[in-house]
Write a protein that holds these residues in place. Structure first.
Motif, PDB file in Angstrom:
ATOM      1  N   ARG A 526       0.850  -1.188   0.000  1.00 43.60           N
ATOM      2  CA  ARG A 526       0.000   0.000   0.000  1.00 43.60           C
ATOM      3  C   ARG A 526       0.883   1.234   0.000  1.00 43.60           C
ATOM      4  NH1 ARG A 526      -2.618  -0.843   4.281  1.00 43.60           N
ATOM      5  NH2 ARG A 526      -1.982   0.855   5.679  1.00 43.60           N
ATOM      6  N   GLY A 527       0.730   2.076  -1.029  1.00 45.11           N
ATOM      7  CA  GLY A 527       1.522   3.292  -1.135  1.00 45.11           C
ATOM      8  C   GLY A 527       2.984   3.035  -1.433  1.00 45.11           C
ATOM      9  N   CYS A 528       3.277   1.982  -2.206  1.00 42.99           N
ATOM     10  CA  CYS A 528       4.667   1.575  -2.420  1.00 42.99           C
ATOM     11  C   CYS A 528       5.068   1.695  -3.885  1.00 42.99           C
ATOM     12  CB  CYS A 528       4.881   0.126  -1.985  1.00 42.99           C
ATOM     13  SG  CYS A 528       4.543  -0.202  -0.249  1.00 42.99           S
ATOM     14  N   LEU A 529       6.347   1.884  -4.082  1.00 45.85           N
ATOM     15  CA  LEU A 529       6.974   1.711  -5.383  1.00 45.85           C
ATOM     16  C   LEU A 529       7.724   0.384  -5.372  1.00 45.85           C
ATOM     17  CD1 LEU A 529       8.603   5.136  -6.342  1.00 45.85           C
ATOM     18  CD2 LEU A 529       6.604   4.085  -7.376  1.00 45.85           C
ATOM     19  N   LEU A 530       7.563  -0.401  -6.432  1.00 44.37           N
ATOM     20  CA  LEU A 530       8.406  -1.580  -6.603  1.00 44.37           C
ATOM     21  C   LEU A 530       9.716  -1.099  -7.223  1.00 44.37           C
ATOM     22  CD1 LEU A 530       8.867  -4.634  -6.588  1.00 44.37           C
ATOM     23  CD2 LEU A 530       7.730  -4.731  -8.821  1.00 44.37           C
ATOM     24  N   GLN A 531      10.793  -1.129  -6.436  1.00 47.24           N
ATOM     25  CA  GLN A 531      12.060  -0.584  -6.909  1.00 47.24           C
ATOM     26  C   GLN A 531      12.825  -1.568  -7.779  1.00 47.24           C
ATOM     27  OE1 GLN A 531      14.129   0.769  -3.353  1.00 47.24           O
ATOM     28  NE2 GLN A 531      13.567   2.875  -3.829  1.00 47.24           N
ATOM     29  N   ALA A 532      12.926  -2.820  -7.331  1.00 51.01           N
ATOM     30  CA  ALA A 532      13.739  -3.787  -8.067  1.00 51.01           C
ATOM     31  C   ALA A 532      13.321  -5.200  -7.706  1.00 51.01           C
ATOM     32  CB  ALA A 532      15.225  -3.591  -7.755  1.00 51.01           C
ATOM     33  N   LEU A 533      13.541  -6.113  -8.626  1.00 45.37           N
ATOM     34  CA  LEU A 533      13.360  -7.546  -8.408  1.00 45.37           C
ATOM     35  C   LEU A 533      14.705  -8.237  -8.524  1.00 45.37           C
ATOM     36  CD1 LEU A 533      10.141  -8.280 -10.488  1.00 45.37           C
ATOM     37  CD2 LEU A 533      10.351  -8.412  -8.012  1.00 45.37           C
ATOM     38  N   PHE A 534      14.906  -9.248  -7.707  1.00 47.10           N
ATOM     39  CA  PHE A 534      16.144 -10.024  -7.707  1.00 47.10           C
ATOM     40  C   PHE A 534      15.798 -11.503  -7.711  1.00 47.10           C
ATOM     41  CE2 PHE A 534      16.695  -6.148  -5.303  1.00 47.10           C
ATOM     42  CZ  PHE A 534      17.900  -5.632  -5.733  1.00 47.10           C
ATOM     43  N   VAL A 535      16.725 -12.310  -8.214  1.00 40.46           N
ATOM     44  CA  VAL A 535      16.664 -13.755  -8.027  1.00 40.46           C
ATOM     45  C   VAL A 535      17.776 -14.137  -7.068  1.00 40.46           C
ATOM     46  CG1 VAL A 535      16.845 -16.017  -9.106  1.00 40.46           C
ATOM     47  CG2 VAL A 535      15.659 -14.166 -10.294  1.00 40.46           C
ATOM     48  N   ASN A 536      17.406 -14.797  -5.967  1.00 37.71           N
ATOM     49  CA  ASN A 536      18.353 -15.161  -4.927  1.00 37.71           C
ATOM     50  C   ASN A 536      18.655 -16.652  -5.010  1.00 37.71           C
ATOM     51  OD1 ASN A 536      18.749 -16.328  -1.975  1.00 37.71           O
ATOM     52  ND2 ASN A 536      19.501 -14.217  -1.979  1.00 37.71           N
ATOM     53  N   PHE A 537      19.930 -17.001  -4.975  1.00 31.62           N
ATOM     54  CA  PHE A 537      20.375 -18.400  -4.975  1.00 31.62           C
ATOM     55  C   PHE A 537      20.978 -18.708  -3.611  1.00 31.62           C
ATOM     56  CE2 PHE A 537      20.799 -16.720  -9.293  1.00 31.62           C
ATOM     57  CZ  PHE A 537      19.946 -17.583  -9.974  1.00 31.62           C
ATOM     58  N   SER A 538      20.532 -19.803  -2.985  1.00 35.90           N
ATOM     59  CA  SER A 538      20.995 -20.129  -1.634  1.00 35.90           C
ATOM     60  C   SER A 538      21.420 -21.586  -1.558  1.00 35.90           C
ATOM     61  CB  SER A 538      19.892 -19.843  -0.614  1.00 35.90           C
ATOM     62  OG  SER A 538      18.733 -20.610  -0.902  1.00 35.90           O
ATOM     63  N   ARG A 539      22.385 -21.879  -0.649  1.00 41.91           N
ATOM     64  CA  ARG A 539      22.855 -23.243  -0.450  1.00 41.91           C
ATOM     65  C   ARG A 539      21.837 -24.006   0.394  1.00 41.91           C
ATOM     66  NH1 ARG A 539      27.557 -23.942   0.732  1.00 41.91           N
ATOM     67  NH2 ARG A 539      28.492 -21.856   0.627  1.00 41.91           N
ATOM     68  N   PRO A 540      21.851 -25.331   0.345  1.00 42.84           N
ATOM     69  CA  PRO A 540      20.965 -26.135   1.181  1.00 42.84           C
ATOM     70  C   PRO A 540      21.252 -25.886   2.658  1.00 42.84           C
ATOM     71  CG  PRO A 540      21.985 -27.473  -0.526  1.00 42.84           C
ATOM     72  CD  PRO A 540      22.684 -26.158  -0.541  1.00 42.84           C
ATOM     73  N   PRO A 541      20.247 -25.954   3.530  1.00 44.31           N
ATOM     74  CA  PRO A 541      20.473 -25.747   4.967  1.00 44.31           C
ATOM     75  C   PRO A 541      21.511 -26.725   5.516  1.00 44.31           C
ATOM     76  CG  PRO A 541      18.129 -25.774   4.464  1.00 44.31           C
ATOM     77  CD  PRO A 541      18.829 -26.193   3.218  1.00 44.31           C
ATOM     78  N   GLY A 542      22.469 -26.198   6.259  1.00 44.89           N
ATOM     79  CA  GLY A 542      23.489 -27.031   6.878  1.00 44.89           C
ATOM     80  C   GLY A 542      24.662 -27.367   5.996  1.00 44.89           C
ATOM     81  N   SER A 543      24.582 -27.028   4.695  1.00 49.22           N
ATOM     82  CA  SER A 543      25.673 -27.364   3.786  1.00 49.22           C
ATOM     83  C   SER A 543      26.779 -26.329   3.885  1.00 49.22           C
ATOM     84  CB  SER A 543      25.156 -27.437   2.354  1.00 49.22           C
ATOM     85  OG  SER A 543      26.228 -27.569   1.436  1.00 49.22           O
ATOM     86  N   GLN A 544      28.026 -26.789   3.893  1.00 50.76           N
ATOM     87  CA  GLN A 544      29.183 -25.891   3.914  1.00 50.76           C
ATOM     88  C   GLN A 544      30.097 -26.126   2.725  1.00 50.76           C
ATOM     89  OE1 GLN A 544      29.603 -23.388   6.054  1.00 50.76           O
ATOM     90  NE2 GLN A 544      27.639 -23.929   6.989  1.00 50.76           N
ATOM     91  N   GLU A 545      29.653 -26.938   1.778  1.00 52.62           N
ATOM     92  CA  GLU A 545      30.485 -27.250   0.626  1.00 52.62           C
ATOM     93  C   GLU A 545      30.271 -26.220  -0.478  1.00 52.62           C
ATOM     94  OE1 GLU A 545      29.646 -31.162  -0.657  1.00 52.62           O
ATOM     95  OE2 GLU A 545      30.292 -32.138   1.212  1.00 52.62           O
ATOM     96  N   GLU A 546      31.282 -26.130  -1.329  1.00 56.77           N
ATOM     97  CA  GLU A 546      31.171 -25.231  -2.480  1.00 56.77           C
ATOM     98  C   GLU A 546      30.093 -25.737  -3.426  1.00 56.77           C
ATOM     99  OE1 GLU A 546      34.682 -23.206  -4.530  1.00 56.77           O
ATOM    100  OE2 GLU A 546      34.186 -24.843  -5.898  1.00 56.77           O
ATOM    101  N   GLU A 547      29.251 -24.830  -3.900  1.00 52.71           N
ATOM    102  CA  GLU A 547      28.148 -25.186  -4.793  1.00 52.71           C
ATOM    103  C   GLU A 547      28.301 -24.439  -6.115  1.00 52.71           C
ATOM    104  OE1 GLU A 547      25.482 -27.156  -4.559  1.00 52.71           O
ATOM    105  OE2 GLU A 547      25.589 -27.800  -2.464  1.00 52.71           O
ATOM    106  N   ASN A 548      28.466 -25.181  -7.200  1.00 54.87           N
ATOM    107  CA  ASN A 548      28.438 -24.604  -8.539  1.00 54.87           C
ATOM    108  C   ASN A 548      27.091 -24.934  -9.172  1.00 54.87           C
ATOM    109  OD1 ASN A 548      31.290 -23.585  -8.947  1.00 54.87           O
ATOM    110  ND2 ASN A 548      31.688 -25.712  -8.365  1.00 54.87           N
ATOM    111  N   PHE A 549      26.509 -23.977  -9.859  1.00 51.49           N
ATOM    112  CA  PHE A 549      25.185 -24.231 -10.414  1.00 51.49           C
ATOM    113  C   PHE A 549      24.998 -23.446 -11.712  1.00 51.49           C
ATOM    114  CE2 PHE A 549      24.786 -20.521  -7.742  1.00 51.49           C
ATOM    115  CZ  PHE A 549      23.987 -19.662  -8.486  1.00 51.49           C
ATOM    116  N   VAL A 550      24.070 -23.932 -12.517  1.00 52.11           N
ATOM    117  CA  VAL A 550      23.617 -23.245 -13.723  1.00 52.11           C
ATOM    118  C   VAL A 550      22.099 -23.192 -13.657  1.00 52.11           C
ATOM    119  CG1 VAL A 550      23.483 -23.289 -16.230  1.00 52.11           C
ATOM    120  CG2 VAL A 550      25.584 -24.023 -15.087  1.00 52.11           C
TER     121      VAL A 550
END
Length: 696
Positions: A526-550
């Motif tokens: 309500r009464g807002c401007l949509l400034q920007a949209l992003f796509v967020n990529f996150s690692r699995p919960p509890g994972s500490q290994e390097e993650e490469n993805f496409v």
């Protein structure tokens, strides 16, 4: 049998009914089934009109102004003389060239005093591939992809009255960009023409102005660039300010946000002397309209002198840069960025003038359709716009007629994201795709994202958004990601949507074919401007290994929730007219030669409800409907896209009618709502044509 007989008798009573074409501007705004039809026998039932044709290879000629003489494809057109301009009146054939509507709203609006950017499309005389309204045969037609960086688009040619091709107007308006045509006079012929309408009394120039306003109003573009590039007599040049003021006043009354701009050419004495600046010799023309477009051969001193002349209307002066680098100009070609380097040596005010022009080299400003990327290619409009299902209010995807969510191929506009989440502590997420919007949003919106992770991956993919107007912006249905960045939000997935939204969210949260996933979100603002949209990529919960993805991003939607609740009308009154037959070469010496059918479809539908229409056909023989056969109905063939209530079918291959039997072709008009869900086939428009060979 009785039911069939009753229906046939009812149809017979309706045979020969005349179909009326829209004749007034008001009717053109609310299109009705168009095209005055030849007197053919017509049968109708509640669902479908049936048109009967006897094949003839001597077609009625089509007006060359509106149709390509070789293919009969509808084309954009211009007017070459004062006589043509004054004689023009709205015609049913003009319907192909009418744009969908005015430009979408932008933030900040064009009326603000901020810097503006104008693009003048001066491409090889104009009306090339882009003149074909329903698509170009060129593999890679020129398209413009950076609408978020410009405010005004001028379509330029050296014809006296340049009407912008409707494909450009529709694309620009979806992005909130104003579109101007060009009124130009040149050389000796220009002198004669100007003397005819400017040197007399006010009735002459007012008649020309009224016609220019009517054309802009009818075709739904936004105004004119006036370019007088020939000398004028004292009588003629004395009337130019009156002509500009009358044209500007009339346009503002009839066209929302209409604009009239003057090109730096003639001076107040009537001489053709380009000034490369706004000064006392041409100031009278600037004072009589909405803006001034300078010639290209300016230097620093020209910009400095303009400051006193422009005053509070600094934003109404457009400083020309020739990207083709013709003559002794600053920048041009792939050195246009030198204009920005040059700006660094200027005073602050002069930089402001120049940077308004060079805004396309800087971050874009607000754009209500900044997620919308037009594509190109064979059979597509130039530029095209309507990828299929889903088709959103704002979209980060473009295609060639279908979304192809189940396809592995990377279509134009489908973005490929490659990333890595490192093993370092705290590196749990990364941002990928981003789009700056700066647009107001309705109180409740639904967001949808279609994506695909290549190969086995446990990386999470989610949408984020940022909002503006923090003092008055109230947000519900989403949670803040951190206290430090309270405007950055992560929407909650939509779990149990309202029943009425089932069409739109039916595939949300599901695994689609080909490994694609669609996720949906609900956001209350309500009464807002949509400034920007992003796509967020996150690692699995509890994972500490390097993650490469496409990850492939297929589509992102932002949809007004209320628009999804509005019931859609049904496509009605589909008619067939302007039929042309041609013989096609036979496949074998013993087999009969085939036929090529060309015709025009019209239908009734309220255009604000849709992005476009898909046109399909089924071809068969006999009296049964090939699309709804009792045994196994034929799958409709997609013919193309329409953006108005009409479509020209060109060289459709059909089988010849057998002796004593009718050939049968059925046409289907599928509306594509702005929100993108599929409309049930029962709500499509239908018309059938039965055709036979002439009796000997």
């Amino acid at each position: 049998m009785e039911a069939a007989g009753a229906r046939a008798r009812a149809a017979a009573r309706r045979r020969g009914r005349r179909l009326r074409a829209p004749a007034t501007l008001k009717e053109q705004r609310d299109p009705q089934p168009g095209g005055r039809l030849p007197q053919r026998r017509i049968e109708e039932d509640q669902e479908e009109a049936v048109f009967r044709e006897v094949v003839s290879f001597t077609p009625d000629p089509l007006p060359v102004r509106y149709y390509d003489k070789d293919t009969t494809k509808p084309i954009s057109f211009y007017l070459s003389s004062l006589e043509e301009l004054l004689a023009w009146t709205p015609n049913v054939e003009d319907g192909f060239n009418v744009a969908l509507g005015p430009p979408e709203c932008r933030q900040p609006p064009l009326s603000s005093r901020r810097p503006r950017t104008l693009m003048c499309h001066d491409m090889m005389g104009g009306y090339l591939d882009d003149k074909f309204i329903q698509g170009s045969a060129a593999q890679n037609p020129y398209s413009f992809y950076h609408w978020q960086y410009i405010d005004i688009f001028v379509y330029f040619s050296h014809h006296m009255v340049t009407i912008p091709p409707v494909g450009w107007t529709n694309a620009a308006h979806r992005h909130g960009v104003c579109v101007l045509g060009t009124f130009i006079t040149e050389w000796k012929e220009g002198e004669r023409l100007c003397e005819a309408f400017l040197a007399g009394d006010e009735r002459s120039y007012q008649a020309v102005a009224r016609q220019l306003v009517l054309i802009a109003q009818f075709f739904r573009f936004d105004g004119w660039l006036i370019n007088i590039e020939n000398s004028l007599s004292l009588a003629a040049v004395g009337n130019v300010p009156h002509f500009l003021r009358y044209l500007t006043t009339q346009l503002h009354q009839q066209v929302p946000r209409g604009l009239v701009l003057w090109y730096d050419s003639v001076v107040s004495s009537g001489q053709l002397t380009w000034q490369d600046e706004l000064n006392e010799h041409n100031r009278v023309f600037f004072d009589s309209c909405d803006g001034f477009f300078t010639n290209y051969n300016w230097r620093e001193e020209h910009l400095e002198r303009m400051l006193g002349q422009a005053g509070e209307r600094l934003a109404d002066v457009y400083v020309g840069v020739d990207v083709f680098a013709r003559g002794n100009v600053v920048g041009g070609r792939f050195h246009t960025d030198k204009v920005l380097e040059f700006a660094g040596t200027l005073s602050a005010h002069a930089q402001h003038l120049l940077l308004a022009l060079c805004h396309f080299l800087l971050p874009g400003h607000g754009n209500s359709k900044s997620l919308l990327w037009p594509g190109g290619g064979r059979g597509a409009l130039v530029p095209p716009e309507c990828p299929g299902n889903p088709a959103p209010v704002w979209r980060a995807q473009a295609g060639r007629g279908r979304t192809g969510l189940g396809e592995d191929a990377l279509l134009p506009g489908r973005r490929l994201e490659r990333g890595q989440l490192s093993a370092y502590p705290g590196a749990d997420s990364a941002r990928g795709w981003k789009r700056v919007c700066e647009v107001p949003v309705p109180p409740k919106v639904f967001l949808s994202m279609v994506y695909k992770l290549e190969g086995p991956s446990a990386v999470g993919v989610a949408l984020e958004l940022t909002t503006g107007d923090a003092g008055s912006c109230h947000v519900g249905g989403i949670s803040s990601l951190s206290a430090e960045t309270s405007s950055r939000r992560s929407p909650r997935p939509l779990r149990v949507p309202p029943t009425k939204l089932a069409k739109w969210v039916g595939r949300c949260g599901q695994q689609l074919s080909g490994g694609w996933v669609q996720r949906c979100y609900e956001v209350n603002l309500r009464g807002c401007l949509l400034q920007a949209l992003f796509v967020n990529f996150s690692r699995p919960p509890g994972s500490q290994e390097e993650e490469n993805f496409v990850c492939r991003l297929g589509e992102i939607q932002v949809v007004d929730a209320n628009s999804l609740l509005t019931p859609l009308p049904q496509v009605q009154a589909v008619t067939v007219s302007q039929v042309r037959w041609q013989p096609a070469a036979s496949e074998g010496e013993s087999g009969p030669a085939g036929l090529w059918l060309s015709c025009t479809l019209h239908w009734a539908y309220l255009l604000p409800h849709v992005r476009c229409f898909r046109i399909h056909c089924c071809r068969g023989s006999g009296g049964d409907s090939p699309c709804r056969g009792l045994s196994e109905p034929e799958k409709p063939t997609l013919l193309g896209l329409a953006f108005v209530n009409r479509y020209r079918i060109v060289d459709l291959a059909v089988a010849p009618a057998e002796p004593g039997r009718d050939g049968h072709v059925e046409f289907l008009v599928e509306p594509i709502p702005k929100e993108g869900f599929l409309v049930p086939r029962a709500e499509w428009g239908r018309a059938a044509m039965l055709y036979s060979t002439p009796r000997t």
